[in-house]
Scaffold this motif. Structure first.
Motif, PDB file in Angstrom:
ATOM      1  N   ALA A  95      39.276  31.414  21.457  1.00 49.78           N
ATOM      2  CA  ALA A  95      39.593  30.419  20.437  1.00 49.78           C
ATOM      3  C   ALA A  95      39.167  29.033  20.921  1.00 49.78           C
ATOM      4  N   PRO A  96      38.694  28.181  20.029  1.00 49.65           N
ATOM      5  CA  PRO A  96      38.295  26.824  20.437  1.00 49.65           C
ATOM      6  C   PRO A  96      39.502  26.056  20.966  1.00 49.65           C
ATOM      7  N   THR A  97      39.259  25.176  21.918  1.00 52.53           N
ATOM      8  CA  THR A  97      40.337  24.428  22.546  1.00 52.53           C
ATOM      9  C   THR A  97      40.153  22.926  22.368  1.00 52.53           C
ATOM     10  N   VAL A  98      41.253  22.207  22.539  1.00 50.69           N
ATOM     11  CA  VAL A  98      41.248  20.745  22.507  1.00 50.69           C
ATOM     12  C   VAL A  98      42.152  20.255  23.631  1.00 50.69           C
ATOM     13  N   ILE A  99      42.104  18.954  23.887  1.00 47.28           N
ATOM     14  CA  ILE A  99      42.984  18.337  24.861  1.00 47.28           C
ATOM     15  C   ILE A  99      44.225  17.822  24.127  1.00 47.28           C
ATOM     16  N   ALA A 100      45.402  18.245  24.573  1.00 52.19           N
ATOM     17  CA  ALA A 100      46.643  17.772  23.961  1.00 52.19           C
ATOM     18  C   ALA A 100      46.715  16.251  24.100  1.00 52.19           C
ATOM     19  N   PRO A 101      46.941  15.529  23.011  1.00 55.46           N
ATOM     20  CA  PRO A 101      46.800  14.068  23.043  1.00 55.46           C
ATOM     21  C   PRO A 101      47.827  13.343  23.898  1.00 55.46           C
TER      22      PRO A 101
ATOM     23  N   THR B 291      44.925  21.522  28.198  1.00 55.66           N
ATOM     24  CA  THR B 291      44.009  22.227  27.311  1.00 55.66           C
ATOM     25  C   THR B 291      44.786  23.257  26.502  1.00 55.66           C
ATOM     26  N   VAL B 292      44.666  23.182  25.178  1.00 52.36           N
ATOM     27  CA  VAL B 292      45.397  24.084  24.283  1.00 52.36           C
ATOM     28  C   VAL B 292      44.462  24.561  23.180  1.00 52.36           C
ATOM     29  N   GLN B 293      44.848  25.619  22.477  1.00 57.53           N
ATOM     30  CA  GLN B 293      44.064  26.056  21.328  1.00 57.53           C
ATOM     31  C   GLN B 293      44.038  24.971  20.268  1.00 57.53           C
ATOM     32  N   SER B 294      42.925  24.869  19.568  1.00 63.65           N
ATOM     33  CA  SER B 294      42.693  23.728  18.682  1.00 63.65           C
ATOM     34  C   SER B 294      43.716  23.606  17.562  1.00 63.65           C
TER      35      SER B 294
END
Length: 352
Positions: free
Chosen positions: A52-58, A63-66
């Motif tokens: 699954a695509p990931t993003v950086i938790a703001p 790193t978490v799933q988007s």
């Protein structure tokens, strides 16, 4: 003899040809049969699935799933009076801001986004510095009320105000029988967030490294065993580095271990200490957070000196080191300590 010989040779060749045909089992014009191994054995199918695509938790840099954080944050004004302890949800926060209030004590603005607890609290009344702290987050702010002027200030900020005693919080705010009023107002945080899932997720608040060793303080800072803070006469918390857990552990005024409602010690990956001016009006202290000043960031058992800056109510706090380079925190939760310039900050080196 030659005629016989030729005829015999022809018959011999013909016999040999017939033998070959019988051995191969096919005629010269018959297509070859399929090889038995061509379709034998299992048919293999790949089980690979694209991650699954990931993003950086703001708010934590993790790193978490988007789609994992596709909801607003909830901030809450958390009571820190001795009768309010131990609080619910403080060890699940992304960020905690600690600020001076009346009587030399402190209160918290807790912020939850990566994890939203079922219950948080107890919550107390809003203060004049809280709009400057909470506005960059957007989302929701939960509190028990406050002086009309302070409430109006908070309601003018770009956040949803969830206030105890209002119709929209009748089923999500409650008083716990385990504590005495006014230290017993709690919030069903997940239900409040679900009611306002149309609000946006918060913007990124700090710059982050990949891990603790690559954070600015861990790489470039001075080894630190303990951080002692003085907000006021009744607000003197401290933090101690625990290499075994890779986190700072919190201690209350007087030195007792500070815990949440589960009995676990309050911990932080990053400590961000800001020296801030405090003005007082009608005996109410106000942390002045629009401006700039001295700062320290402690991560991984080390501390780096820095400068903080916040240009407007909706701006996030920016941190740069003494070379003008952006300070990077480690992925994880952070406590932001808003220590008055009239207070004190002490960094204790490890024992030699």
């Amino acid at each position: 003899m030659r005629a016989w010989g030729n005829s015999q040779r022809h018959r011999t060749i013909a016999a040999i040809g017939l033998g070959v045909l019988l051995l191969t089992g096919c005629s010269a014009t018959e297509p070859p049969k399929a090889k038995p191994w061509a379709s034998a054995g299992p048919v293999w199918h790949s089980t690979y699935e694209a991650p699954a695509p990931t993003v950086i938790a703001p708010l934590t840099g993790e790193t978490v799933q988007s789609d994992a954080l596709d909801h607003p944050s909830i901030a809450a004004k958390i009571d820190n009076h001795p009768l309010a302890r131990a609080q619910f949800g403080l060890n699940e926060t992304d960020i905690v801001f600690e600020e001076l209030v009346e009587g030399g004590m402190t209160r918290y603005v807790g912020v939850w986004h990566s994890t939203v607890p079922e219950i948080l609290g107890p919550v107390r009344s809003i203060r004049p510095m809280d709009p400057d702290i909470i506005s960059p987050l957007g989302g929701i702010v939960a509190y028990s009320g406050g002086q009309p002027g302070f409430v109006n200030m908070m309601q003018s900020a770009p956040v949803y105000n969830a206030i105890h005693g209002q119709a929209d919080t009748a089923t999500t705010f409650f008083r716990s029988p385990a504590k005495r009023a006014p230290h017993n107002v709690h919030v069903k945080a997940r239900e409040v967030v679900a009611q306002h899932d149309d609000l946006k997720a918060p913007q990124q608040h700090f710059a982050f490294s990949l891990d603790i060793p690559s954070s600015t303080a861990a790489k470039d800072g001075t080894p630190t065993a303990r951080v002692n803070l003085t907000f006021g006469s009744l607000g003197t918390p401290s933090w101690a580095w625990d290499a075994a857990t890779g986190a700072w552990g919190r201690f209350m005024t007087g030195g007792a271990t500070d815990t949440d409602n589960t009995g676990a010690q309050l911990t932080a990956t990053n400590l961000v200490v800001l020296r801030v001016p405090v003005t007082v009006s009608a005996d109410i202290p106000k942390t002045e957070l629009i401006g700039s000043g001295e700062a320290w960031v402690s991560t991984g058992g080390a501390t780096v000196h820095a400068t903080w800056r916040k240009d407007s109510q909706t701006d996030t706090i920016k941190l740069v080191d003494d070379n003008g380079v952006t300070v990077r925190l480690a992925p994880g939760n952070s406590w932001v300590e808003l220590v008055p310039t009239a207070g004190a900050v002490e960094f204790v080196a490890p024992a030699s």
